[in-house]
Each structure stands twice: as structure tokens, then as C-alpha cells.
Design a protein around this motif. Structure first.
Motif, PDB file in Angstrom:
ATOM      1  N   HIS A 136      -1.206   3.830  -9.101  1.00 13.38           N
ATOM      2  CA  HIS A 136       0.146   4.036  -8.581  1.00 13.38           C
ATOM      3  C   HIS A 136       1.085   4.485  -9.686  1.00 13.38           C
ATOM      4  O   HIS A 136       1.825   5.468  -9.547  1.00 13.38           O
ATOM      5  CB  HIS A 136       0.697   2.756  -7.947  1.00 13.38           C
ATOM      6  CG  HIS A 136       2.141   2.894  -7.565  1.00 13.38           C
ATOM      7  ND1 HIS A 136       3.167   2.581  -8.441  1.00 13.38           N
ATOM      8  CD2 HIS A 136       2.738   3.348  -6.436  1.00 13.38           C
ATOM      9  CE1 HIS A 136       4.320   2.832  -7.862  1.00 13.38           C
ATOM     10  NE2 HIS A 136       4.090   3.291  -6.645  1.00 13.38           N
ATOM     11  N   ASP A 137       1.075   3.773 -10.813  1.00 12.52           N
ATOM     12  CA  ASP A 137       2.024   4.119 -11.869  1.00 12.52           C
ATOM     13  C   ASP A 137       1.655   5.435 -12.544  1.00 12.52           C
ATOM     14  O   ASP A 137       2.541   6.237 -12.869  1.00 12.52           O
ATOM     15  CB  ASP A 137       2.091   2.992 -12.902  1.00 12.52           C
ATOM     16  CG  ASP A 137       2.996   1.856 -12.447  1.00 12.52           C
ATOM     17  OD1 ASP A 137       3.383   1.857 -11.266  1.00 12.52           O
ATOM     18  OD2 ASP A 137       3.299   0.966 -13.263  1.00 12.52           O
ATOM     19  N   GLU A 170       0.844  -1.195   0.000  1.00 14.69           N
ATOM     20  CA  GLU A 170       0.000   0.000   0.000  1.00 14.69           C
ATOM     21  C   GLU A 170       0.881   1.247   0.000  1.00 14.69           C
ATOM     22  O   GLU A 170       1.854   1.334   0.756  1.00 14.69           O
ATOM     23  CB  GLU A 170      -0.893   0.018   1.238  1.00 14.69           C
ATOM     24  CG  GLU A 170      -1.935  -1.091   1.269  1.00 14.69           C
ATOM     25  CD  GLU A 170      -3.196  -0.707   0.514  1.00 14.69           C
ATOM     26  OE1 GLU A 170      -3.215   0.403  -0.054  1.00 14.69           O
ATOM     27  OE2 GLU A 170      -4.142  -1.518   0.505  1.00 14.69           O
ATOM     28  N   THR A 171       0.571   2.226  -0.871  1.00 10.38           N
ATOM     29  CA  THR A 171       1.249   3.521  -0.867  1.00 10.38           C
ATOM     30  C   THR A 171       0.197   4.616  -0.978  1.00 10.38           C
ATOM     31  O   THR A 171      -0.998   4.340  -1.194  1.00 10.38           O
ATOM     32  CB  THR A 171       2.232   3.655  -2.046  1.00 10.38           C
ATOM     33  OG1 THR A 171       1.483   3.801  -3.258  1.00 10.38           O
ATOM     34  CG2 THR A 171       3.150   2.448  -2.156  1.00 10.38           C
ATOM     35  N   GLN A 181       3.074   8.398 -10.891  1.00  8.92           N
ATOM     36  CA  GLN A 181       4.503   8.694 -11.040  1.00  8.92           C
ATOM     37  C   GLN A 181       4.764   9.718 -12.140  1.00  8.92           C
ATOM     38  O   GLN A 181       5.910  10.142 -12.340  1.00  8.92           O
ATOM     39  CB  GLN A 181       5.285   7.409 -11.346  1.00  8.92           C
ATOM     40  CG  GLN A 181       5.088   6.291 -10.343  1.00  8.92           C
ATOM     41  CD  GLN A 181       5.370   6.732  -8.916  1.00  8.92           C
ATOM     42  OE1 GLN A 181       6.450   7.226  -8.605  1.00  8.92           O
ATOM     43  NE2 GLN A 181       4.386   6.569  -8.052  1.00  8.92           N
ATOM     44  N   ARG A 220       1.449  -0.894  -4.921  1.00 14.41           N
ATOM     45  CA  ARG A 220       2.749  -0.904  -5.589  1.00 14.41           C
ATOM     46  C   ARG A 220       3.355  -2.297  -5.545  1.00 14.41           C
ATOM     47  O   ARG A 220       3.218  -3.017  -4.554  1.00 14.41           O
ATOM     48  CB  ARG A 220       3.688   0.088  -4.895  1.00 14.41           C
ATOM     49  CG  ARG A 220       5.078   0.153  -5.486  1.00 14.41           C
ATOM     50  CD  ARG A 220       5.929   1.184  -4.778  1.00 14.41           C
ATOM     51  NE  ARG A 220       6.414   0.697  -3.486  1.00 14.41           N
ATOM     52  CZ  ARG A 220       7.438   1.218  -2.818  1.00 14.41           C
ATOM     53  NH1 ARG A 220       8.060   2.281  -3.293  1.00 14.41           N
ATOM     54  NH2 ARG A 220       7.808   0.720  -1.669  1.00 14.41           N
ATOM     55  N   SER A 275       3.682  -1.836 -11.716  1.00 11.60           N
ATOM     56  CA  SER A 275       2.402  -2.154 -11.077  1.00 11.60           C
ATOM     57  C   SER A 275       1.266  -2.147 -12.077  1.00 11.60           C
ATOM     58  O   SER A 275       0.305  -2.928 -11.966  1.00 11.60           O
ATOM     59  CB  SER A 275       2.124  -1.144  -9.958  1.00 11.60           C
ATOM     60  OG  SER A 275       3.188  -1.129  -9.027  1.00 11.60           O
ATOM     61  N   GLU A 317      -0.121   6.655  -3.411  1.00  4.14           N
ATOM     62  CA  GLU A 317      -0.613   6.707  -4.791  1.00  4.14           C
ATOM     63  C   GLU A 317      -1.487   5.518  -5.144  1.00  4.14           C
ATOM     64  O   GLU A 317      -2.230   5.554  -6.118  1.00  4.14           O
ATOM     65  CB  GLU A 317       0.560   6.771  -5.780  1.00  4.14           C
ATOM     66  CG  GLU A 317       1.297   8.098  -5.786  1.00  4.14           C
ATOM     67  CD  GLU A 317       2.493   8.086  -4.850  1.00  4.14           C
ATOM     68  OE1 GLU A 317       2.705   7.058  -4.174  1.00  4.14           O
ATOM     69  OE2 GLU A 317       3.193   9.104  -4.795  1.00  4.14           O
ATOM     70  N   GLY A 318      -1.369   4.418  -4.404  1.00  4.86           N
ATOM     71  CA  GLY A 318      -2.114   3.214  -4.734  1.00  4.86           C
ATOM     72  C   GLY A 318      -1.324   1.981  -4.351  1.00  4.86           C
ATOM     73  O   GLY A 318      -0.425   2.048  -3.501  1.00  4.86           O
ATOM     74  N   GLU A 320      10.979   4.444  -9.755  1.00  4.45           N
ATOM     75  CA  GLU A 320      10.858   5.486  -8.738  1.00  4.45           C
ATOM     76  C   GLU A 320      12.208   6.112  -8.407  1.00  4.45           C
ATOM     77  O   GLU A 320      12.283   7.288  -8.064  1.00  4.45           O
ATOM     78  CB  GLU A 320      10.217   4.906  -7.472  1.00  4.45           C
ATOM     79  CG  GLU A 320       8.735   4.592  -7.629  1.00  4.45           C
ATOM     80  CD  GLU A 320       8.101   4.154  -6.324  1.00  4.45           C
ATOM     81  OE1 GLU A 320       8.790   4.177  -5.278  1.00  4.45           O
ATOM     82  OE2 GLU A 320       6.913   3.783  -6.340  1.00  4.45           O
TER      83      GLU A 320
END
Length: 885
Positions: free
Chosen positions: A730-731, A680-681, A734, A686, A701, A683-684, A748
Motif C-alpha cells: 500500500h505505501d 482493504e484498498t 503511494q 491500509r 501502513s 493498493e493493499g 494520502e
């Protein structure tokens, strides 16, 4: 291999030694002249068996069995000592009835002793396999006296036996562990004495596995100055490294400033055609730097010293980064600038012309000192954007005939720039100033579009490719003329002045209409297919097609680099793949096993099975999918390219085609394995892939999210959809604004911009479009269109599908299919045109270079098959093979 993409990088050159046009592994090397086996033959008694194993000639006594691991003995040798050394040691080895291997011939000995060989393997000429520790001790005791007086490079991965110059030892496996890793490469780990699995990494220093003691331990040296060289130069970081020595950024403890320290090891690079080693090259550089003092062209020489057998020179640290680094980071140039504005064009033009003028002046200044640069290439040119200063570095192979500087002939230069002699066989001719001007032309061409290695393969493509790039970018023809005029320096100054006067008139240019119409699309598609078909027809083995070098270290059936991807591409282009190719593919697939194939989509069993089902070979396809279900490598990775997401996607394809409920069960099992590896991050969700969070379709991801989207379609489970959304989010999170474009880095931690299909923007847009098609949510279409706006007009250094312009073209085909906008199809056509700039015409069709641009490739990921599929989609529509159902 290096990185998740498994690119050989420095080792790429080794795949060019066997065939003049194709990448081939050294395991296919065949000596052209008598090798060391002929010297061994009269020394071996009856019953001893010898055989070539790639670049090695192995010798075993009767009834001999190798232990699985232990201490092995290595011997090194300079070229002139090789045969006498064998004559000295083989009688001992015969009496001791011990197995050994020797490099197959003088060519491979020269290669092993060169800086092209890795630091962990350089110098190894003979390997001996003792039966046990007592035998190991006895062999060393017996070999030491008979090898005294011989010379060879120090083997960095080993420890020398009692300060011998040629006798070394290390611990490791004696026989291959068998099997492959998740990436499809031969497994290099082994089970150590403590029962733990140990990776057999050949580091450029002596290293023992946990629980193994050195039979000849040395007293550790006291380090009173923290490892400072000459008790003065404290290493800060490594700037470069090879088996001939390192280049280090150091802190000068006396002068309190940063300096660059360059190292050379004795006997490296010395061979049949080169009597000078790395020490001679470093001494030559010292002399050349002295000769260039006061010119401002090169770094100032500060110090010279020796520690143990290694020699060093110390130079001032010149400001800036190399032109090669700047171009790789997109800090200079217009390759990733889709539609340059007038301001961007003028800024680029000012910088290009400023660098060009300085380089012209520096070449003249060097020649005025009686010196020829020889290795004049982007990695040896530093540019400091702040001051505009240009500095030349790396003068090891420079040449001078001045009375006070007598240079040896050291034929080292960079392929595509100063390495013309390598292709003509004139290695020992004196370099000339004209060669420097020719290299300057290549450097200036790279400042336009950095694809110089391709022109060593296809020199006729150089002018049309550079002119097309300049025209699309809005650069006047003066810039291309400057590139070619560098070979005729009398014309340069006037052209530079004309180009300078043109800068205020530079304007952004509208995108030109693509020239590819339906007839030319069909003609080019058929040319790609016909070339491959003729290769299949004429080859003794239809599976030995020209492909990427990664096929040499994985397998020859995989989707990305092998025959299955090529066969599916031919089916798309022609309606059917050649029967001869399909039969060979099915026959070899019938011999597949877990020891030779990983389970994944693009190099493994599930992708080959998918291809076979596409080709109508259901029985063979189902057998491979059933085999993949039992792979011991399942759960070792989660990405789409190598891991469980790709395996699960293949099962869903089988579910769609065949309706077998077992396929859904196996896809759900893949999901369960993946779920345990997600983080979990903010952004979503990962996925950390081998220690790094990559961005995009193949290794990031988002690719896993695409599998879960398809799983949600099959199950209707909201939990699958929630995770799919979070992984893509998540991606997409970025993305960063760069020059007005939405761009994505490779990972990242790595800032290098990647616009590609396999990693980076195009792949993310491809996935976002499929999310929009399933869910209808505007944000996914908006994300894809925003990515597309940043990609329009871009170039890349490769023409290919996975990491090149064909892949960007595929994304715009997707966008056109999704929205119906004619401008998107036009952009796909432009990317097809850019990819076809690399097409090399042959009597049977055309082919493109693979990644690295040094050899041709017909495969799906890196070669002409992938480009041919793009042309087919532009003609007939359809989805992306081994991705869409």
C-alpha cells in the motif's frame, strides 16, 4: 500540539523561553523578579496556602476540595491593571473561600496577552474555581462591580459576563484528569454531565459540552448576509490565524473579486515593554501601505473598517505563494534535488537571480519612501512563478519617519531574519535600513538552503554550510557571495551580473568523494559521545539532558526524545553507557505507571523496556514489559511509533533475546488488535491513523507491515506474511515520479514530499530491504534501490535520524550491508558529512540543533545521539537500535 508527529509548530517558541540553549517546558519557569505572589501575600489570611505550579501561582483556602469540573471564571488584565485588579478581587475570593490561581509574574502576563499564546488561552490572568453553580452565580455577581473600570483582552474561549471587559466564564475540568494519551501527552479529556468523555479543547470561541446549558444564554444574532464582514466581504478561507486576529481570503460582494482581509483585536501584544497593541500595529500597516502606494512593492490598500471591537484592513489579493510555502513544498530550490542537471541548475539560477534582483529593487524602493521593512522574512514575500512578480506583505512592524507617517516602535520580527534586536536586548531602538539589508541576506541564504533559524544559534556555521551546499549542487561561488554581499548592497549589482553571466556555463557536477575517513569518523563519533557523557557527569540529575521539546510534554525516559534512547546510543558508541545514567534510568523506570507512560515503542513503556534489556537491565526491562501488557491504551492505535505494531515488535525482541513464550503470545495479541483496524484498498491493506493515511515507517501502513514480517518469522503463519506484504505494498503504491525521482508524500491527502526515515522514502526503503532479506524476492530490493536513486545527493533542513539527513544515511548503510556496493557506503558517508555541517563544537565535544533548529538536542530521534549511532554503524556495522534485533 499538531499532527501525528506532535510538532508544536507555532508554540515551539514557548519552549525556548526558559533556557538559552535547550528546549524546556514552561513548567520549569522560575521568576527572576518578584511576581504576583508577593502582591497576594498580605491579602491572604492565615491558613491559606499558595504554591507555584509552572507558570501559575495557585491559592487554596483551608480544607478546600475542588470539584472535578464545572463553570470556571477567568479574568483578564492589561499590565498596568494587574495588581490593582488583584487588590479588588482577592477580598471577595477570601470571603467566598474559593480556590484560584494567577499567572506567576509580569513576564507571563505579557506572554499570555501576546499573539504567541494560543487563541484559546490568550488573555487569561486569573482562574477561579467555584464550588457549584450557585457559588458560580454569586461570585460573578460580587466580582462584576469591583472589576468595573478595569481592562483586559477578550478571552476568545470564554463568554464575557454581562459585557464585562475583564470577567469571563467557560465550562471545563478543574483538576487534571490524570493519565496520558497514546502519544504520551497529558490527558485533556473529562467525563461530562451526560457520562460521555469530552475532549477539553480550548477553541478560540465559546463552546459547551453536550448536555451543559449556558447559565447566561444570549439571543442568537440573525445573520442576514451569510456572515459577510461589513455586509460586503464574504469569507472564503482562513489564510492565517493567531490570538491577535485572523487573515482571511474573502469575496468582495460589491467589486466581485477576491480580497485579503486582515483583523486585529484590542490589547493583544501590549505589555511592559510595548505600549502598542495589535490595533496600533494594524493602523501602522495601513499607514505604511498608503506610503508605499504606487511603488508596486506591496498590495493595494482597499478599505478600512471596524466591527464590534475588532479592526480590519482590506487589501488586494497579491498573486503567488510565500517563499516559505514554496520551499516547504519543494516548489523552489535544490534541497530535495539529488543530482541537479545542467538544465535544473540554470532554471534554479534564473529564478534565484530574478527574485534576488526584484528584492534588491524593492528594498531600495521601500527605503526611498522613508520606510524600514523590519519583518523581512520568507513568509512575508509572495512570489508568483507564472509572472515572476514579487510582493512584500505584513508591514505591521515597519517603521517610517516621514512627516505624514509617524510609526510607533513595534519590535516584531522573525527569528533568524530581522530579529537580531531580540538577542541584544535593544528592543526599543529604531530599526535601520541596514537591518533590512541584513534580513535580505538571510532571505537569499534561505533561497539556497532554508535553515536560517540555525544561524541564530550558531552564526559561525553559516558560511561553511552554505558553501558546502552550493559546491555539492554545482552552483558557482557567486551565489554564496551574493548572499553575504546583501549586507553590503554596493557590491550586489556587480555580483548579480557576474552570476547571470555564469548561468550558460552551469553543468551538472559529479559527486565528490566523501572526506570522512575512518579516523575522522571515529573522532566525530567520540566527540558526540563525550559531550553527552560530560552532560551526564556534570548534571545534578543525569536525566535532564538537552533533548527535543516533545520530551517536555511526554516523559524523559522515552526512546525518541528521552534518556533511554540516549543511553543505548552511548552503549553503541562507547561499548557501555555511563553507570550514572543507567542507574538513574533504572530508578526512574521503577516509578513508571500507566498514568505517566503510554505503552508504545518510541515514547512509551515497550521502548524503554527494550532499551533496558539492551543495557543489560533484564529485571527492570521485564517489569516494564509486564506493565505494558495491562495498559488501558492498547488497541487505541496500530502504528509502529505509538501503537500496537511497536508494542508487538518489542515483544518479539524479548522473544528473540529471552525465549519466553509469553512474549510471542503478547505479540499475537497485538496482531489481533491491529487486524481490526486495517482497511482493504486497491493498493493493499491500509491503516487510517487518526483520520489520515500516512506513508512510511513510523505512522504508516508499512511500519505495521514490518512488525508482521517479524511476526511471520516467529510463527511461520502465512496470514501474517500476506498482511505484511499488503501493508508495505500500500505505501509503496503511494510513490510518484517527481523530477525523475520516485518520491513519497507525507500522507494520502498532503502533497508535501517526505524523504525521511520516520516518514517517507528512506523508511520505506529500510523496510523493503528487510522484506528482501527474509523473503528473497527481487521486487523488494528493486524498490529499495529505486528509492535510493531518488534520495542520492539530497539534503534536508534537519540533521537528525528520524526526520533528517542521518536517517537517510542509515538507509544507505542498510543498502551497503545488503548489497556490498561501495557507492552506497560512500553515499551514507556523504549524508553523515551533511549532518555534521550542523555540529557545533564545544570544549567537551559537539552537539547539533534539534528540530526547529532553535535549541540543541542530544536525543536519539532529533539530536546528536542519533547522528552518533550513524557514525558508529559506518565504523562497525550493526543494525538500527530499537528496530533491528
Amino acid at each position: 500540539m499538531e499532527g501525528i508527529e506532535r510538532r508544536a509548530r507555532k508554540d515551539l517558541y514557548l519552549f525556548t523561553l526558559v533556557h538559552p540553549e535547550r528546549y524546556e517546558g514552561l513548567e520549569r519557569y522560575q521568576p527572576r523578579q518578584p511576581g504576583f505572589s508577593e502582591h497576594l501575600a498580605p491579602l491572604l489570611p492565615e491558613g491559606w496556602r499558595g504554591s507555584q505550579q509552572g507558570i501559575w501561582y495557585g491559592v487554596v483556602p483551608p480544607d478546600h476540595r475542588l470539584p472535578a469540573m464545572g463553570f470556571k471564571i477567568h479574568l483578564s488584565a492589561v499590565h498596568g491593571h494587574a495588581r490593582p485588579l488583584l487588590s479588588a478581587i482577592v477580598p471577595v475570593l477570601v470571603e467566598e473561600r474559593v480556590a484560584f490561581k494567577v499567572l506567576v509574574d509580569d513576564v507571563m502576563l505579557d506572554l499570555s496577552n501576546s499573539s504567541l499564546w494560543s487563541g484559546g488561552a490568550c488573555g487569561k490572568f486569573v482562574t477561579i474555581y467555584p464550588r457549584d453553580l450557585a457559588h458560580f452565580h454569586r461570585l460573578l455577581e460580587r466580582l462584576a462591580p469591583v472589576t468595573r473600570g478595569f481592562a483586559g483582552p477578550y478571552i476568545l474561549s470564554d463568554r464575557s459576563y454581562r459585557n464585562s471587559k475583564v470577567l469571563f466564564y467557560r465550562y471545563g475540568p478543574f483538576v487534571s484528569a490524570g493519565g496520558v494519551n497514546l502519544q504520551g501527552e497529558p490527558e485533556t479529556s473529562f467525563v461530562g454531565p451526560d457520562g460521555q468523555r469530552v475532549e477539553d479543547v480550548r477553541q478560540p470561541y465559546f463552546l459547551l459540552p453536550e448536555g451543559v446549558r449556558d447559565p447566561f444564554p444570549e439571543e442568537p444574532e440573525e445573520d442576514e448576509d451569510g456572515g459577510a464582514l461589513k455586509h460586503r466581504y464574504q469569507p472564503l478561507r482562513v489564510l492565517g490565524n493567531s490570538s491577535k486576529g485572523g487573515i482571511y481570503l474573502c469575496w468582495d460582494l460589491q467589486r466581485e473579486r477576491e480580497v485579503v482581509v486582515k483583523e486585529a483585536r484590542p490589547l493583544i501584544n501590549q505589555g511592559r515593554h510595548l505600549c502598542h497593541d495589535a490595533l496600533d500595529a494594524l493602523e501602522n500597516e495601513r499607514c505604511i501601505l498608503r506610503a508605499l502606494e504606487g511603488t508596486g512593492v506591496a498590495p493595494e490598500l482597499l478599505d478600512v473598517f471596524q466591527e464590534w471591537e475588532h479592526h480590519f484592513i482590506v487589501m488586494e489579493r497579491a498573486p503567488g505563494l510565500s517563499l516559505a510555502q514554496l520551499m516547504a513544498q519543494n516548489a523552489f530550490g535544490l534541497v530535495l534535488t539529488g543530482a541537479p542537471s545542467a538544465e535544473q541548475l540554470r532554471t534554479y539560477g534564473e529564478t534565484f537571480l530574478g527574485i534576488a534582483r526584484k528584492l534588491v529593487a524593492q528594498v531600495r524602493a521601500v527605503h526611498a519612501q522613508g520606510v524600514v521593512i523590519r519583518d523581512f522574512a520568507p513568509q512575508n514575500i509572495l512570489f508568483d512563478a507564472g509572472s515572476g512578480k514579487v510582493t512584500l506583505i505584513d508591514f505591521e512592524s515597519a517603521y517610517s519617519e516621514r512627516d505624514d507617517v509617524v510609526s510607533p516602535l513595534i519590535p516584531m520580527a522573525t527569528l533568524g531574519f530581522g530579529a537580531d534586536a531580540h538577542s541584544t536586548g535593544k528592543l526599543n531602538e529604531k530599526p535601520t535600513p541596514e537591518q533590512d539589508w541584513r534580513a535580505l541576506s538571510r532571505v537569499l541564504g534561505d533561497l539556497l538552503y532554508p535553515v536560517a533559524p540555525f544561524f541564530s544559534l550558531a552564526p559561525e556555521r553559516r558560511r561553511p554550510l552554505l558553501k558546502h551546499f552550493a559546491r555539492e549542487r554545482g552552483l558557482p561561488d557567486f551565489f554564496v557571495q551574493i548572499v553575504f554581499a546583501a549586507e553590503e548592497p554596493s557590491r550586489l549589482d556587480a555580483l548579480l551580473d557576474e552570476a547571470q553571466r555564469s548561468l550558460p556555463r552551469l553543468r551538472a557536477v559529479p559527486r565528490s568523494s566523501p572526506a570522512l575517513d575512518e579516523a575522522s569518523l571515529r573522532e566525530r563519533m567520540e566527540g558526540a559521545a563525550h559531550f553527552i557523557e560530560e552532560e551526564v557527569r556534570q548534571a545534578e540529575d543525569p536525566l535532564t539532558l538537552a533533548t527535543d521539546y516533545r520530551r517536555c510534554v511526554t516523559n524523559r525516559l522515552g526512546v525518541a526524545y528521552g534518556a533511554s534512547g540516549i543511553a543505548v546510543a552511548l552503549q553503541r558508541m562507547r561499548g557501555a553507557a555511563p553507570e550514572r545514567l543507567v542507574h538513574a534510568l533504572v530508578a526512574e523506570a521503577a516509578q513508571a505507571s500507566h498514568r505517566r507512560y503510554p505503552p508504545g515503542l518510541y515514547v512509551g513503556l515497550s521502548g524503554i523496556a527494550w532499551s533496558l534489556l539492551e543495557l543489560g537491565q533484564r529485571e527492570a526491562a521485564e517489569r516494564l514489559m509486564a506493565m505494558g501488557v495491562d495498559s488501558p491504551l492498547l488497541g487505541h492505535g496500530a502504528d509502529l511509533f505509538y501503537g500496537d505494531a511497536g508494542v508487538g515488535l518489542a515483544h518479539l525482541f524479548f522473544l528473540k533475546r529471552l525465549g519466553d513464550p509469553r512474549s510471542l503470545r503478547h505479540a499475537l495479541e497485538a496482531f489481533e488488535r491491529i487486524a481490526t483496524r486495517l482497511e482493504e484498498t486497491r493498493e493493499g491493506l491500509r491503516y487510517v491513523n487518526q483520520g489520515e493515511a500516512y506513508c512510511g515507517l513510523a505512522h504508516g501502513s508499512a511500519g505495521i507491515g514490518y512488525f508482521l514480517l517479524r511476526l511471520y518469522e516467529a510463527t511461520g503463519e502465512r496470514s501474517h506474511l500476506e498482511r505484511a506484504r499488503a501493508l508495505l505494498d500500500h505505501d509503496l503504491g503511494q510513490g510518484r515520479e517527481y523530477g525523475g525521482q520516485w518520491c513519497f508524500s507525507r500522507s494520502e491527502r498532503e502533497p508535501v514530499l517526505y524523504p525521511y526515515w520516520a516518514m517517507g522514502g528512506a523508511g520505506l526503503g529500510t523496510i523493503a530491504l528487510r522484506f528482501h532479506a527474509v523473503l528473497g524476492e527481487p521486487r523488494y530490493l528493486q524498490a529499495a534501490q529505486r528509492i535510493a536513486d531518488g534520495l542520492r545527493g539530497q539534503y534536508s533542513v534537519f540533521p537528525s535520524h528520524f526526520y533528517g539527513m542521518a536517517g537517510l544515511g542509515h538507509f544507505f548503510v542498510d543498502l551497503h550491508q545488503h548489497t556490498g556496493e561501495p557507492g552506497d557506503r560512500e553515499e551514507a558517508l556523504r549524508f553523515a558529512e551533511r549532518a555534521l555541517l550542523f555540529a557545533m563544537d564545544r570544549p567537551t565535544g559537539w552537539v547539533t540543533p534539534g528540530e526547529g533548529l532553535l535549541r540543541v538536542s542530544t536525543d536519539y530521534a532529533t539530536g546528536s545521539a542519533g547522528i552518533g549511532v550513524l557514525l558508529h554503524r559506518l565504523l562497525a556495522g550493526g543494525g538500527i537500535p530499537m528496530f533491528d534485533f
